[in-house]
Design an enzyme around this catalytic site. Structure first.
Site, PDB file in Angstrom:
ATOM      1  N   GLU A 131       0.809  -1.221   0.000  1.00 12.57           N
ATOM      2  CA  GLU A 131       0.000   0.000   0.000  1.00 12.57           C
ATOM      3  C   GLU A 131       0.843   1.273   0.000  1.00 12.57           C
ATOM      4  O   GLU A 131       0.470   2.257  -0.609  1.00 12.57           O
ATOM      5  CB  GLU A 131      -0.919   0.027   1.231  1.00 12.57           C
ATOM      6  N   ASP A 132       1.955   1.265   0.720  1.00 18.81           N
ATOM      7  CA  ASP A 132       2.653   2.514   1.013  1.00 18.81           C
ATOM      8  C   ASP A 132       4.067   2.631   0.465  1.00 18.81           C
ATOM      9  O   ASP A 132       4.787   3.556   0.821  1.00 18.81           O
ATOM     10  CB  ASP A 132       2.695   2.712   2.543  1.00 18.81           C
TER      11      ASP A 132
END
Length: 173
Positions: free
Chosen positions: A82-83
């Site tokens: 996600e990051d």
């Protein structure tokens, strides 16, 4: 100065794994931690806490529940996709298809929770999911610190938990 929310680090995860009756592939867990730590690099939460401490805290919860190696590895890696620029394909190539699927399931769980709430309009749900899909992590320290006077948080040693501290923080003010 008020006590901060308590995050578990890799050492604490190691202790939990060693004290658990379940059998773990420690080398795989360590490789996942090293991979996640490297991928997150110097990322920090707005509070200044190193970003890697959230995945290790989640992994500690799963270890306490007796979950298997792949679940703990997925917990360590769930924010990597996600990051960071890391792809799910890279996770599969390094840690296997089971871990990739668990990571995808963790990401999809956030979206499913949003879809399931009945107090949001469809437009709000769509916007929230769009924000999840385009979320960016801010790295660094805030311009100003909140005054947390009156907030009561307990460390793990004092019988506190991440859940209880999060609940206290959300109900504070």
């Amino acid at each position: 100065m008020p006590e901060r929310i308590y995050y578990q680090d890799f050492h604490e995860l190691t202790v939990r794994i060693q004290n658990n009756a379940s059998k773990y592939d420690f080398d795989k867990i360590k490789a996942a931690y090293d991979f996640a730590d490297n991928a997150h690099g110097d990322q920090r939460r707005v509070s200044g806490v190193p970003y890697i401490l959230h995945p290790t805290s989640v992994a500690c919860i799963l270890a306490d529940m007796g979950m298997d190696t792949d679940a703990i590895v997925a917990a360590l890696l769930h924010d990597v996709v996600e990051d960071t620029p890391t792809t799910a394909k890279e996770i599969r190539e390094i840690f296997g298809e089971d871990v990739e699927l668990l990571v995808k399931e963790a990401i999809d769980a956030y979206k499913a929770k949003l879809q399931a709430v009945d107090w949001m309009t469809e437009e709000t749900k769509t916007n929230a999911i769009k924000k999840l899909d385009t979320m960016q992590v801010k790295i660094g320290y805030p311009e100003e610190w909140e005054d947390y006077e009156g907030l009561e948080l307990k460390s793990f040693e004092e019988g506190g938990s991440l859940f209880e501290n999060s609940l206290s923080l959300s109900n504070w003010r």
